[in-house]
Write a protein that holds these residues in place. Structure first.
Motif, short mmCIF file in Angstrom:
data_model
loop_
_atom_site.label_atom_id
_atom_site.label_comp_id
_atom_site.label_asym_id
_atom_site.label_seq_id
_atom_site.Cartn_x
_atom_site.Cartn_y
_atom_site.Cartn_z
N CYS A 115 -20.41 -6.29 45.90
CA CYS A 115 -20.58 -6.96 44.61
C CYS A 115 -21.66 -8.03 44.60
N MET A 116 -22.35 -8.26 45.71
CA MET A 116 -23.35 -9.34 45.69
C MET A 116 -24.68 -8.80 45.16
N ALA A 117 -24.58 -8.32 43.95
CA ALA A 117 -25.71 -7.72 43.25
C ALA A 117 -25.43 -7.87 41.77
N GLU A 118 -26.46 -7.67 40.95
CA GLU A 118 -26.22 -7.86 39.52
C GLU A 118 -25.28 -6.80 38.93
N TYR A 119 -25.27 -5.61 39.55
CA TYR A 119 -24.39 -4.54 39.08
C TYR A 119 -23.72 -3.87 40.27
N VAL A 120 -22.49 -3.43 40.05
CA VAL A 120 -21.76 -2.72 41.11
C VAL A 120 -20.87 -1.67 40.47
N LEU A 121 -20.62 -0.58 41.20
CA LEU A 121 -19.70 0.45 40.71
C LEU A 121 -18.30 0.16 41.22
N ALA A 122 -17.30 0.38 40.37
CA ALA A 122 -15.90 0.21 40.79
C ALA A 122 -15.04 1.26 40.11
N PRO A 123 -14.03 1.78 40.81
CA PRO A 123 -13.14 2.75 40.17
C PRO A 123 -12.42 2.09 38.98
N ILE A 124 -12.33 2.81 37.89
CA ILE A 124 -11.68 2.24 36.69
C ILE A 124 -10.23 1.87 37.00
N ALA A 125 -9.59 2.63 37.91
CA ALA A 125 -8.20 2.35 38.28
C ALA A 125 -8.06 0.97 38.92
N ASN A 126 -9.15 0.39 39.42
CA ASN A 126 -9.08 -0.91 40.08
C ASN A 126 -9.37 -2.09 39.15
N LEU A 127 -9.68 -1.81 37.88
CA LEU A 127 -10.01 -2.91 36.96
C LEU A 127 -8.74 -3.56 36.44
N VAL A 128 -8.78 -4.88 36.33
CA VAL A 128 -7.68 -5.62 35.71
C VAL A 128 -8.31 -6.48 34.61
N PRO A 129 -7.75 -6.44 33.39
CA PRO A 129 -8.33 -7.24 32.31
C PRO A 129 -8.18 -8.73 32.59
N LEU A 130 -9.19 -9.46 32.18
CA LEU A 130 -9.21 -10.90 32.42
C LEU A 130 -8.94 -11.63 31.10
N PRO A 131 -7.88 -12.45 31.04
CA PRO A 131 -7.64 -13.22 29.80
C PRO A 131 -8.77 -14.24 29.59
N ASP A 132 -9.02 -14.59 28.34
CA ASP A 132 -10.10 -15.53 28.02
C ASP A 132 -9.95 -16.86 28.74
N ALA A 133 -8.70 -17.27 28.98
CA ALA A 133 -8.48 -18.60 29.58
C ALA A 133 -8.82 -18.65 31.07
N VAL A 134 -9.07 -17.49 31.68
CA VAL A 134 -9.36 -17.48 33.12
C VAL A 134 -10.87 -17.31 33.31
N SER A 135 -11.51 -18.28 33.98
CA SER A 135 -12.96 -18.23 34.14
C SER A 135 -13.34 -17.13 35.13
N PHE A 136 -14.59 -16.68 35.04
CA PHE A 136 -15.09 -15.68 35.99
C PHE A 136 -14.99 -16.22 37.42
N GLU A 137 -15.29 -17.51 37.55
CA GLU A 137 -15.30 -18.10 38.88
C GLU A 137 -13.89 -18.10 39.49
N ALA A 138 -12.89 -18.49 38.70
CA ALA A 138 -11.51 -18.47 39.21
C ALA A 138 -11.12 -17.03 39.57
N ALA A 139 -11.52 -16.09 38.71
CA ALA A 139 -11.11 -14.69 38.90
C ALA A 139 -11.78 -14.07 40.12
N ALA A 140 -12.89 -14.65 40.56
CA ALA A 140 -13.56 -14.11 41.76
C ALA A 140 -12.93 -14.66 43.03
N ASN A 141 -11.88 -15.44 42.88
CA ASN A 141 -11.32 -16.13 44.05
C ASN A 141 -9.79 -16.00 44.11
N LEU A 142 -9.30 -14.79 43.92
CA LEU A 142 -7.85 -14.60 43.82
C LEU A 142 -7.22 -14.06 45.10
#
Ligand code: ZN
Ligand code: ZN
Length: 349
Positions: A115-142
Motif C-alpha cells: 500500500c505504500m503507493a498512490e494506488y493498490v489492488l485489494a480483494p473486495i472481500a477485504n474492504l470494510v466501510p469507514l464511518p465519517d467520524a474515523v479519520s484515514f490516519e486512525a483507520a491506517a493504524n488498527l
C-alpha cells in the motif's frame, strides 16, 4: 503513480510506476494513509525475504477508485479500510470462517505489492466501510488493536483482575488499552518513559519502568500472589523469564512478542504453577476490524494517538530509516498520500 519501492536491503526508492490494473473481485484503492509496522521493517531489513523490487505495506486506508463489476455493497468514492491478510478460501479453517488461522494466508505487501503507493489492488472481500467520524490516519493504524482482541479472546480478563503487559510498543499499548476496556486493572511495563506515559493515557492503572524499580517486587506488592494474566509483547529473554515470576499460580499467559535470540520456555514452572499459556499469532479474526472501527468511532480507542511521525510518501526512505534505527523516540510512523492525511469525508460522485 508514485510508489515507495524496496529495491535492496535497507533501501527504498520513490518510483513512478503504472497504476495496477483491475482484476475480477478486486478494487483499486486510492491510498490516503499508510502506517509502518514491524513486518514492513523486517522486510526492509532483509529478515523477511520477498522478491525485490516490491512495494511494501499492508496497514492502510483510502477511497475506492474503481471496482470490478458485480459488487453492489461498495461504490466508487467510498472511504474504506482494508483487512491486510487474504485467506485462501479453500482450507479447513476458511471453511469454518476462522480466517485468522487460514493455512495459506497471504499478506499484502509481502506476497504481492503493498500500500505504500498512490494506488493498490485489494480483494473486495477485504474492504470494510469507514464511518465519517474515523479519520484515514486512525483507520491506517488498527492492527495492534485487532491483535489485542485476539489476545483478550484467549486470556479472558475478568472485572478487577490484574493484567501485566510487558512491553509498551504499539502492540503492547494495544493490549494495555483493550485489557483496560475489559475492566481489568493493568500494570504496564517498559523501559521508555514516553511509552509509559502513553500507557497511562491508554488506561494503565500502574506503570513500571524496569530500569528504575524491581518489577517482580512491585507486582507482588500490588497483587499479593501475582498477576492473573501476563501478556508478553517483547520476545526478549529478560521479559520471557519475567513471565514466571509475575504470573500467579493458575494464571494465564499470552505470548505475543516475536521471540528473538535465546528466549526459550522452561516447562517446569508452567507445570508447577499450573499456568495456561496462549500463543497469539496475529490479527484478522472474523469481525475484529469491524469491532475495532466501531470502538474508534465511539472514541473508546484512539489509534491516531500512537502516531509520533507523519510524512509524505516521498519521504518514505527517511520514514523507514527512522522506524528501523529508532534513532529518536518513535511509536508509529504514518505516510500520508493523495487523499489528504485526515480528510473527514469524500463526497460520493
Ligand atoms: Zn502490520
Ligand atoms: Zn484458508
Amino acid at each position: 503513480m508514485n510508489a515507495a519501492v524496496i529495491t535492496d536491503v535497507e533501501r527504498i526508492d520513490i518510483q513512478s510506476l503504472e497504476r495496477p490494473t483491475l482484476r475480477p473481485n478486486y478494487a483499486l484503492i486510492r491510498v490516503a494513509a499508510a502506517t509502518l509496522c514491524g513486518t514492513d521493517l523486517h522486510q526492509y531489513g532483509g529478515k523477511i525475504k520477498t522478491p525485490l523490487p516490491r512495494i511494501p505495506g499492508h496497514d492502510f486506508s483510502g477511497v475506492v477508485e474503481e471496482l470490478a463489476p458485480g459488487h453492489h455493497k461498495f461504490h466508487e468514492g467510498d472511504r474504506v479500510v482494508v483487512k491486510p491478510s487474504f485467506p485462501c478460501g479453500k482450507c479447513e479453517y476458511c471453511a469454518r470462517a476462522d480466517y485468522g488461522s487460514c493455512e495459506d494466508k497471504k499478506l499484502i505487501g509481502l506476497h504481492g505489492d503493498g500500500c505504500m503507493a498512490e494506488y493498490v489492488l485489494a480483494p473486495i472481500a477485504n474492504l470494510v466501510p469507514l464511518p465519517d467520524a474515523v479519520s484515514f490516519e486512525a483507520a491506517a493504524n488498527l492492527e495492534m488493536f485487532t491483535v489485542a482482541m485476539n489476545t483478550m479472546k484467549r486470556v479472558q480478563p475478568r472485572l478487577g483482575e490484574w493484567v501485566a503487559v510487558l512491553g509498551q510498543g504499539p502492540i503492547g499499548l494495544g493490549q494495555t488499552r483493550m485489557a483496560s476496556l475489559s475492566g481489568a486493572r493493568v500494570i504496564a511495563v517498559d523501559v521508555r518513559r514516553e511509552a509509559l506515559e502513553m500507557a497511562r493515557e491508554f488506561g494503565a492503572d500502574v506503570t513500571l519502568n524496569s530500569t528504575e524499580c524491581d518489577v517482580v517486587a512491585e507486582v507482588k506488592r500490588l497483587t499479593g500472589s501475582g498477576a492473573d494474566i501476563v501478556v508478553e509483547c517483547v520476545g526478549a529473554k529478560a521479559t520471557v523469564d519475567l513471565i514466571f515470576q509475575l504470573a500467579r499460580k493458575e494464571g494465564r499467559v499470552a505470548n505475543v512478542g516475536f521471540q528473538v535470540g535465546a528466549a526459550t520456555y522452561d516447562l517446569i514452572p508452567i507445570m508447577l504453577r499450573s499456568l495456561t499459556i496462549h500463543g497469539v499469532g496475529g490479527n484478522g479474526g472474523r469481525g475484529q476490524y469491524e469491532t475495532v472501527i466501531a470502538l474508534t468511532e465511539s472514541g473508546k480507542i484512539r489509534p491516531e494517538r500512537l502516531i509520533t511521525h507523519r510524512m509524505p510518501l516521498t519521504d518514505a526512505a527517511k520514514a523507514f530509516s527512522i522506524a528501523h534505527k529508532k534513532s529518536e523516540p518513535v511509536l508509529k510512523v504514518a505516510l500520508s498520500l493523495n487523499a489528504g492525511p485526515n480528510r473527514p469525508t469524500l463526497a460520493r460522485g
